[in-house]
Enzyme design. Structure first.
Site, PDB file in Angstrom:
ATOM      1  N   CYS A 134     -15.041   4.419   6.859  1.00 43.39           N
ATOM      2  CA  CYS A 134     -16.489   4.366   6.633  1.00 43.39           C
ATOM      3  C   CYS A 134     -17.017   2.936   6.605  1.00 43.39           C
ATOM      4  O   CYS A 134     -17.701   2.509   7.515  1.00 43.39           O
ATOM      5  CB  CYS A 134     -16.833   5.102   5.331  1.00 43.39           C
ATOM      6  SG  CYS A 134     -18.590   5.133   4.948  1.00 43.39           S
ATOM      7  N   CYS A 141     -25.886  -4.470  -8.573  1.00 39.70           N
ATOM      8  CA  CYS A 141     -27.096  -4.109  -7.820  1.00 39.70           C
ATOM      9  C   CYS A 141     -27.129  -2.632  -7.470  1.00 39.70           C
ATOM     10  O   CYS A 141     -28.183  -2.102  -7.112  1.00 39.70           O
ATOM     11  CB  CYS A 141     -27.195  -4.946  -6.550  1.00 39.70           C
ATOM     12  SG  CYS A 141     -25.904  -4.597  -5.322  1.00 39.70           S
ATOM     13  N   CYS A 162     -15.630  10.986  -0.549  1.00 39.69           N
ATOM     14  CA  CYS A 162     -15.559   9.713   0.178  1.00 39.69           C
ATOM     15  C   CYS A 162     -15.232   9.974   1.648  1.00 39.69           C
ATOM     16  O   CYS A 162     -14.253  10.660   1.966  1.00 39.69           O
ATOM     17  CB  CYS A 162     -14.492   8.822  -0.456  1.00 39.69           C
ATOM     18  SG  CYS A 162     -14.156   7.311   0.462  1.00 39.69           S
ATOM     19  N   CYS A 206     -24.123  -0.140  -3.289  1.00 38.25           N
ATOM     20  CA  CYS A 206     -23.064   0.709  -2.764  1.00 38.25           C
ATOM     21  C   CYS A 206     -23.232   2.151  -3.225  1.00 38.25           C
ATOM     22  O   CYS A 206     -22.977   3.098  -2.462  1.00 38.25           O
ATOM     23  CB  CYS A 206     -21.694   0.170  -3.186  1.00 38.25           C
ATOM     24  SG  CYS A 206     -21.465  -0.024  -4.972  1.00 38.25           S
ATOM     25  N   CYS A 253     -22.735  -4.519   0.403  1.00 40.20           N
ATOM     26  CA  CYS A 253     -22.381  -5.337  -0.764  1.00 40.20           C
ATOM     27  C   CYS A 253     -22.819  -6.784  -0.568  1.00 40.20           C
ATOM     28  O   CYS A 253     -22.443  -7.422   0.422  1.00 40.20           O
ATOM     29  CB  CYS A 253     -20.877  -5.272  -1.006  1.00 40.20           C
ATOM     30  SG  CYS A 253     -20.327  -6.282  -2.411  1.00 40.20           S
ATOM     31  N   CYS A 304     -23.787   5.212  -0.442  1.00 39.94           N
ATOM     32  CA  CYS A 304     -22.633   6.064  -0.165  1.00 39.94           C
ATOM     33  C   CYS A 304     -23.073   7.425   0.359  1.00 39.94           C
ATOM     34  O   CYS A 304     -23.749   8.179  -0.357  1.00 39.94           O
ATOM     35  CB  CYS A 304     -21.792   6.244  -1.426  1.00 39.94           C
ATOM     36  SG  CYS A 304     -20.354   7.312  -1.195  1.00 39.94           S
ATOM     37  N   CYS A 341     -19.037  -7.509 -10.408  1.00 41.18           N
ATOM     38  CA  CYS A 341     -19.984  -7.450  -9.304  1.00 41.18           C
ATOM     39  C   CYS A 341     -21.402  -7.630  -9.855  1.00 41.18           C
ATOM     40  O   CYS A 341     -21.633  -7.659 -11.068  1.00 41.18           O
ATOM     41  CB  CYS A 341     -19.837  -6.147  -8.527  1.00 41.18           C
ATOM     42  SG  CYS A 341     -20.420  -4.672  -9.345  1.00 41.18           S
ATOM     43  N   CYS A 395     -20.017   1.122   1.961  1.00 43.08           N
ATOM     44  CA  CYS A 395     -20.109   0.477   0.641  1.00 43.08           C
ATOM     45  C   CYS A 395     -19.798  -1.009   0.735  1.00 43.08           C
ATOM     46  O   CYS A 395     -20.252  -1.795  -0.107  1.00 43.08           O
ATOM     47  CB  CYS A 395     -19.211   1.172  -0.375  1.00 43.08           C
ATOM     48  SG  CYS A 395     -17.440   1.013  -0.057  1.00 43.08           S
ATOM     49  N   ASP A 449       0.794  -1.231   0.000  1.00 44.21           N
ATOM     50  CA  ASP A 449       0.000   0.000   0.000  1.00 44.21           C
ATOM     51  C   ASP A 449       0.827   1.282   0.000  1.00 44.21           C
ATOM     52  O   ASP A 449       0.270   2.358   0.162  1.00 44.21           O
ATOM     53  CB  ASP A 449      -0.934  -0.017   1.223  1.00 44.21           C
ATOM     54  CG  ASP A 449      -2.020   1.042   1.145  1.00 44.21           C
ATOM     55  OD1 ASP A 449      -2.417   1.397   0.023  1.00 44.21           O
ATOM     56  OD2 ASP A 449      -2.473   1.510   2.208  1.00 44.21           O
TER      57      ASP A 449
END
Length: 304
Positions: A233, A185, A208, A188, A240, A192, A182, A236, A127
């Site tokens: 947060c 749907c 965000c 998310c 899912c 949000c 995905c 999302c 990261d």
């Protein structure tokens, strides 16, 4: 030491799983497709990365990670699960335990040592390097990218940390996961709070709440509030479908919620002094926002 590349790969996967990985894949290093680079460049040009100017740096390395380790030929992509235990009302699931950067670097050190014993030259990336982690995880066949911009691993979901090992040796690559997507749907997108997701797979970090509560410095936009957590947060991911009814992957004990973090309240954070902050959040990802940022977030939560 095995000289058969397929046996070496089996040993590699075993070592990663022993380190706590729930998914492991291998990809050959090569330049990213022009379309992938153009999409990222357009995102930057629109300013959707907010104040994260470091994301503009090293475009050549993002396009071709071979420069991160001269002679590198292979990327080993690993996913490590988190969450599944006690949840915090104030902190994102990934942040209630120890800092994953430190934990995973230590966990993957034996794996890198094994690869070095075959062909010397490894680099562990977690990261911080200019590496398109989710794209490489998809290339390595361990998951696909959802409309929420998260990497989703079939049967496991998106609550995972990603880590990579760049290596100068070669192994049989896995089949990229390009045929999965995905469910569409749009749960998310609807959920949000900041309307950060555009419905086409893109997101605006400036909207965000994870970005705003962790990376952003200064005051929040006037039209945004904190509906729940003050660090990160997860909404999302919570909505899912891929995170429901999935098999329970074993989570490393370092990622379990720290009792002192779970016990924190808004009022205690508002009154916290630097020494207490440093003690409670030693070796924690929460230190990234600093005490002033966490208290700003707490004040915004109290206004709701």
């Amino acid at each position: 030491m095995n000289s058969d590349p397929y046996l070496c790969k089996a040993d590699l996967v075993r070592l990663c799983e022993e380190a706590g990985a729930c998914a492991v894949g291998v990809a050959a290093i090569e330049p990213l497709a022009d379309a992938d680079c153009a999409l990222y460049d357009a995102w930057l040009a629109q300013g959707r990365h907010g104040s994260m100017s470091y994301l503009e740096n090293y475009p050549d390395l993002r396009a071709n990670p071979e420069g991160l380790l001269p002679g590198a030929k292979t990327i080993v992509s690993c996913a490590f699960p988190y969450g599944g235990g006690e949840r915090s009302d104030l902190f994102a699931d990934y942040a209630v335990g120890s800092d994953y950067h430190e934990v995973l670097r230590k966990c993957l050190a034996p794996v890198a040592a094994y690869l070095d014993s075959i062909s010397e030259g490894t680099r562990i990336c977690i990261d911080t390097a200019p590496l398109r982690e989710r794209l490489w995880a998809q290339r390595a066949g361990i998951g696909f990218i959802g409309l929420n911009n998260q990497l989703i691993i079939p049967g496991i979901g998106s609550r995972v940390f990603l880590a990579e090992i760049l290596w100068t040796g070669t192994l049989p690559p896995d089949t990229p996961m390009t045929g999965r997507s995905c469910l569409g749907c749009r749960a998310c997108i609807a959920a949000c709070p900041g309307h950060a997701l555009d419905g086409a797979g893109g997101m605006d970090a400036r909207r965000c709440l994870s970005y705003l509560t962790i990376e952003h410095r200064g005051e929040f936009p006037d039209d945004l509030s904190l509906p729940g957590r003050i660090y990160g947060c997860d909404i999302c991911q919570d909505v899912c479908p891929h995170n429901r009814g999935t098999r329970k992957a074993d989570v490393r004990p370092e990622f379990a919620a720290r009792p002192e973090v779970s016990a924190l309240t808004i009022n205690r954070i508002a009154a916290m002094e630097q020494a207490e902050f440093s003690r409670i959040f030693t070796h924690s990802a929460v230190k990234r926002t600093k005490l002033c940022g966490l208290q700003r977030n707490a004040a915004a939560r109290r206004k709701k």
